[in-house]
Structure formats: C-alpha cells, structure tokens
Design a protein around this motif. Structure first.
Motif, mmCIF file in Angstrom:
data_model
loop_
_atom_site.group_PDB
_atom_site.id
_atom_site.type_symbol
_atom_site.label_atom_id
_atom_site.label_comp_id
_atom_site.label_asym_id
_atom_site.label_seq_id
_atom_site.Cartn_x
_atom_site.Cartn_y
_atom_site.Cartn_z
ATOM 1 N N GLN A 21 0.835 -1.186 0.000
ATOM 2 C CA GLN A 21 0.000 0.000 0.000
ATOM 3 C C GLN A 21 0.878 1.246 0.000
ATOM 4 N N ILE A 22 0.525 2.236 -0.834
ATOM 5 C CA ILE A 22 1.261 3.489 -0.898
ATOM 6 C C ILE A 22 0.289 4.640 -0.659
ATOM 7 N N THR A 23 0.833 5.803 -0.372
ATOM 8 C CA THR A 23 -0.015 6.972 -0.102
ATOM 9 C C THR A 23 0.152 8.082 -1.129
ATOM 10 N N SER A 24 1.262 8.087 -1.845
ATOM 11 C CA SER A 24 1.523 9.171 -2.798
ATOM 12 C C SER A 24 0.622 9.048 -4.025
ATOM 13 N N LEU A 25 0.102 10.178 -4.488
ATOM 14 C CA LEU A 25 -0.660 10.216 -5.727
ATOM 15 C C LEU A 25 0.238 10.479 -6.935
ATOM 16 N N SER A 26 1.530 10.695 -6.691
ATOM 17 C CA SER A 26 2.478 10.928 -7.785
ATOM 18 C C SER A 26 3.679 9.991 -7.632
ATOM 19 N N PRO A 27 3.447 8.700 -7.674
ATOM 20 C CA PRO A 27 4.562 7.762 -7.555
ATOM 21 C C PRO A 27 5.332 7.692 -8.873
ATOM 22 N N LYS A 28 6.418 6.932 -8.872
ATOM 23 C CA LYS A 28 7.203 6.766 -10.099
ATOM 24 C C LYS A 28 6.399 5.952 -11.111
ATOM 25 N N PRO A 29 6.754 5.983 -12.396
ATOM 26 C CA PRO A 29 6.027 5.191 -13.396
ATOM 27 C C PRO A 29 5.987 3.715 -13.035
ATOM 28 N N GLY A 30 4.853 3.088 -13.337
ATOM 29 C CA GLY A 30 4.669 1.677 -13.024
ATOM 30 C C GLY A 30 3.214 1.304 -13.063
ATOM 31 N N ILE A 31 2.912 0.129 -12.550
ATOM 32 C CA ILE A 31 1.542 -0.386 -12.516
ATOM 33 C C ILE A 31 1.017 -0.274 -11.098
ATOM 34 N N TYR A 32 -0.182 0.270 -10.967
ATOM 35 C CA TYR A 32 -0.786 0.485 -9.662
ATOM 36 C C TYR A 32 -2.227 -0.006 -9.676
ATOM 37 N N PHE A 33 -2.706 -0.313 -8.492
ATOM 38 C CA PHE A 33 -4.082 -0.763 -8.328
ATOM 39 C C PHE A 33 -4.765 0.140 -7.321
ATOM 40 N N ILE A 34 -5.934 0.649 -7.707
ATOM 41 C CA ILE A 34 -6.722 1.496 -6.823
ATOM 42 C C ILE A 34 -7.957 0.717 -6.404
ATOM 43 N N GLU A 35 -8.080 0.510 -5.108
ATOM 44 C CA GLU A 35 -9.248 -0.179 -4.544
ATOM 45 C C GLU A 35 -10.210 0.890 -4.057
ATOM 46 N N ILE A 36 -11.391 0.911 -4.663
ATOM 47 C CA ILE A 36 -12.370 1.952 -4.379
ATOM 48 C C ILE A 36 -13.421 1.397 -3.433
ATOM 49 N N GLN A 37 -14.097 2.282 -2.726
ATOM 50 C CA GLN A 37 -15.127 1.887 -1.768
ATOM 51 C C GLN A 37 -16.076 0.868 -2.386
ATOM 52 N N GLY A 38 -16.508 -0.052 -1.532
ATOM 53 C CA GLY A 38 -17.406 -1.092 -2.004
ATOM 54 C C GLY A 38 -16.676 -2.278 -2.589
ATOM 55 N N GLY A 39 -15.333 -2.247 -2.640
ATOM 56 C CA GLY A 39 -14.562 -3.382 -3.113
ATOM 57 C C GLY A 39 -14.164 -3.319 -4.567
ATOM 58 N N TYR A 40 -14.576 -2.264 -5.294
ATOM 59 C CA TYR A 40 -14.204 -2.139 -6.697
ATOM 60 C C TYR A 40 -12.718 -1.803 -6.812
ATOM 61 N N SER A 41 -12.075 -2.328 -7.841
ATOM 62 C CA SER A 41 -10.647 -2.117 -8.030
ATOM 63 C C SER A 41 -10.367 -1.746 -9.479
ATOM 64 N N HIS A 42 -9.229 -1.094 -9.684
ATOM 65 C CA HIS A 42 -8.880 -0.703 -11.036
ATOM 66 C C HIS A 42 -7.376 -0.667 -11.189
ATOM 67 N N LYS A 43 -6.899 -1.142 -12.333
ATOM 68 C CA LYS A 43 -5.483 -1.122 -12.652
ATOM 69 C C LYS A 43 -5.140 0.162 -13.398
ATOM 70 N N ILE A 44 -4.056 0.795 -12.968
ATOM 71 C CA ILE A 44 -3.572 2.030 -13.587
ATOM 72 C C ILE A 44 -2.159 1.802 -14.083
ATOM 73 N N ILE A 45 -1.874 2.146 -15.316
ATOM 74 C CA ILE A 45 -0.517 2.108 -15.836
ATOM 75 C C ILE A 45 -0.035 3.543 -15.951
ATOM 76 N N LYS A 46 0.939 3.905 -15.108
ATOM 77 C CA LYS A 46 1.464 5.267 -15.103
ATOM 78 C C LYS A 46 2.747 5.288 -15.954
ATOM 79 N N VAL A 47 2.719 6.034 -17.052
ATOM 80 C CA VAL A 47 3.832 5.994 -17.991
ATOM 81 C C VAL A 47 4.893 7.048 -17.716
ATOM 82 N N LYS A 48 4.527 8.144 -17.022
ATOM 83 C CA LYS A 48 5.525 9.141 -16.626
ATOM 84 C C LYS A 48 4.970 10.052 -15.553
#
Length: 431
Positions: free
Chosen positions: A404-431
């Motif tokens: 688990q991380i707290t920064s909204l501006s991490p280094k480029p990579g793949i991240y997962f955001i778990e939203i209320q109610g159990g929904y999740s989403h994959k984010i690919i941050k390219v820069k």
C-alpha cells in the motif's frame, strides 16, 4: 438508473486485486542463543531503528542486538549468570529518558532491572525482589498513571499475579492482583471496559482460566472470569478484532488451540475457534499483515515447530498460512515493521533451535483472475501520464508488489486502486 461497465485491464473486465498472499524471507539473527526464550523489537539506542531484546533460558543471559539501519544486527550482552531468564522488557524505570531492561529470572528466583547509563551500557543491576516465587513474566505499564513506569509480574510456580508500583527513586512497592492462581503465566494491560483506566487480562494454563481484573480507577481490581475450561491458555493479545468499537482478544492454549474472543458488549465474550489441532500453541499477536484493513493473527507452536499466520477475510473467517515450519521449539513471536518498508515483519525466538530469526514480509501476489463490476461514476483512465486520478473518498492504492502506498504521484509503473465497495482498477502510469 446508474450505468455499469465491465472493464478489463484493457477493455472489458476490471481485475479484483487480492493482497493476502505474502512471501516471507528468513533472516537469522543468531543460531547460538542457547534456549532462546523471548525476543522483542524495541529501539533501545533511540536511533529510529528497531533493535532486538532477547532472553536465553539455557545460556542464562539477556542480550540486545543493535540494528545498523540496514538490518545488520550486532549482539551486545546485557547480563550473564542470570539463571533461567524468561520474559524481559525495555522500559525507562529511572526517568532519565533512556531505556533500561527489566527481567524475570525463573531459576534464580529474581526480578531485576539493569540501568542504562545513556550509552547502552547496562552495568548496574538492581534487584527488585528475590526469593519471591520464581517470576516468569514481566511487562511495563504506567498502571496508576503517575508518569512512573510500573511492572506487571506473574509467578506460575507460586500462582500469583502482582504489580510493582514504581514510587520513584527506583523503589518499588508490591501490590497483589491475585493469588492461588495455578500456572499464572501472562498479563495483558488494556482498558477493556473503556473507562479510561488500565485493566489487566490474564492467562493461567494450570487453572484453564482467562481472567479480567477490572480497575476501579484506584488500582483496586475486581476479578471477572472471561473463559473457563478452555484448554490451558498461555498468551493473550487484545485488539478490536471485528472493528465494532470494543476490545476483543486472541489467545493460545498449551493444548493446541488458537481462538479469538468476541466482546459482545459489557465485557461478555464469545469464543470463536480458529484452529484446535496444534500442539503447544505458545504466543499470539494481532496485526494487519496484508494491508487489507482486517486484523490477522500470528501464533507459534512449540511442538510442531511452526510460525503461522491466520488471514482474516473481513468477517473473522481465518485461513491458515505458513511463515516457517521448521523453527524448532518455537516459543515467542513479535510483529513490527523491522525494515521500515511500510509492512509488518515477524520476529521469533526458538527454544530448541537456539535461534532468533526475523521474517521479511514481501507481499507479491495480486490475483487478476476474478472479474467484478465497477460503477460508471468510478471509471477512471487505465493509462495515465500524471498523478493518479483520485480526488477523494474511500480508496487505497497498491503497487505491483501489493504494497500500500499513499503518494498520488509515484514513479512510473503499474498500480491498483481499490475503491469503496470493493471495486478495483489497474492504472498504468507511464511518466
């Protein structure tokens, strides 16, 4: 009606992320700490790194291991010739802002403390009491809240639980909590009834009882039986396990059981068995190991030489998972973030292996095989080139390793955001 989409990592379906699968990397601190009875993590030298304090029952010594900041540990002997030490604790007993060491010497029948000179030299030993009844347990707490640290102590041989009041100038007054308590082994200070004073929960394997000693605010204790006839309870960890606002606790039994006790209100407790077929379950701790927001349980078993954790699914259904299965004579376990990487690691002491070991928590497995719907209102871009697109609400962010991380501006990579109610989403941050 709100629209719903099914989104994949690219188009149709969203991955459901599971962060419960952990890898554990073993690091041996010592394999010659003869009769390793106890080990605990504490910053003894005040350098913001966890050091280790331990007792060796067969070697008759107490030692601490200094952490160099990169989890390189150097052993320093505090005392030798203190026969049969069991429980030890680090506490500032003389009010000079450094940590002293208190220890229960079972075979030498002595409760003592070693004064820290400010440079982690523990040359001066002070005897609190001797020929007392073979103390086996000590922990520090300011029980009367006078800014002087007191000591809770048990004798399983004499069957008593007491607290030693620190009256200043390193003098102590003994107060009886309970006598004629067969096998008194463990005391846990906690405000169980949430009335702003410190109560005590205790385990006595010889009596088969778990007791609550209710503090009236003036350190006069009323005994309540929380559990009777449940094996031979020997260790307790208090925590709001079911997150309902009151204090529950987990416990182990010499007869091989691990259970959690649900506070159903007014300090009435319902026992829920987690596992019942172990041998010599010895030490229990509660912590969220996999960063899913739920209290997991860790315990050791001496006869089966195991260190295991029990994953909480959020409804207090537990899945047994292994940390180590060949930790000979596993006797004690402790949980802290040893390597300062924002996840809890495990420290253990093994009586027969003469070992002190820590296991590094490495959350790795993220299960992308399950599909679940996500509200259209919560749909967010898959590929981004700026900050993670989260603007508020109930969410958690995890990296590809499951941390688990707290920064909204991490280094480029793949991240997962778990939203209320159990929904999740994959984010690919390219820069």
């Amino acid at each position: 009606m709100r629209s719903r989409l099914y989104i994949s990592a690219l188009i149709l379906f969203i991955p459901a992320c599971v962060f419960g699968q952990l890898n554990w990397t073993e690091h041996v601190i010592s394999d010659s700490f003869h009769g390793a009875w106890y080990a605990v993590l504490v910053d003894i030298d005040n350098d913001n790194n966890f050091d280790i304090l331990g007792s060796a029952y067969d070697a008759n010594c107490i030692s601490w291991w200094e952490n160099n900041g990169n989890q390189g540990f150097v052993e320093h002997t505090i005392c030798t010739g203190f026969t049969g030490p069991k429980r030890v604790c680090a506490v500032d007993l003389d009010g000079d802002t450094d940590l002293d060491i208190a220890g229960a010497g079972f075979l030498c029948d002595t409760l003592a403390w070693w004064e820290n000179d400010g440079n982690e030299n523990f040359i001066t030993r002070h005897i609190i009491v001797a020929n007392w009844g073979q103390p086996n347990y000590v922990c520090a707490v300011d029980l009367n809240e006078d800014n002087e640290m007191d000591l809770l102590v048990t004798s399983c041989q004499a069957g008593k639980a007491v607290w030693f009041e620190n009256i200043g100038n390193q003098a102590f007054t003994e107060h009886i909590i309970k006598t004629n308590w067969q096998g008194a082994t463990h005391l846990c200070p906690v405000d169980l009834d949430q009335d702003n004073d410190i109560d005590v929960i205790g385990a006595g394997p010889g009596s088969g009882q778990i007791l609550w000693f209710e503090n009236d605010g003036s350190q006069s204790f009323t005994e309540h039986i929380l559990s009777a006839g449940w094996g031979a309870p020997n260790s307790i960890a208090a925590e709001d396990i079911d997150q309902d606002g009151d204090i529950d606790f987990a416990a182990t039994s010499c007869f091989g059981q691990i259970a959690w006790f649900e506070n159903t209100g007014s300090q009435a407790f319902t026992r829920h068995t987690i596992v019942s077929n172990l041998n010599q379950a010895r030490s229990v701790r509660v912590a969220d190991l996999n960063a899913d927001g739920y209290s997991d349980i860790v315990a050791v078993t001496r006869q089966t030489n195991a260190v295991r954790w029990y994953e909480n699914d959020g409804s207090q259904n537990y899945t047994q998972r292994s940390i180590a299965e060949n930790f000979m004579g596993a006797n004690h376990v402790c949980i802290e973030d040893i390597d300062d990487d924002s996840d809890p690691d495990i420290l253990g002491a093994a009586l027969n292996a003469d070992q002190v070991v820590w296991w590094e928590n490495s959350p790795t497995a993220i299960d992308e095989g399950k599909r679940m719907p996500i509200d259209f209102d919560n749909a967010i871009p898959t590929i981004i080139n700026g900050p993670l697109p989260v603007t508020g609400g109930d969410y958690k962010i995890f990296d590809i390793a499951g941390r688990q991380i707290t920064s909204l501006s991490p280094k480029p990579g793949i991240y997962f955001i778990e939203i209320q109610g159990g929904y999740s989403h994959k984010i690919i941050k390219v820069k």
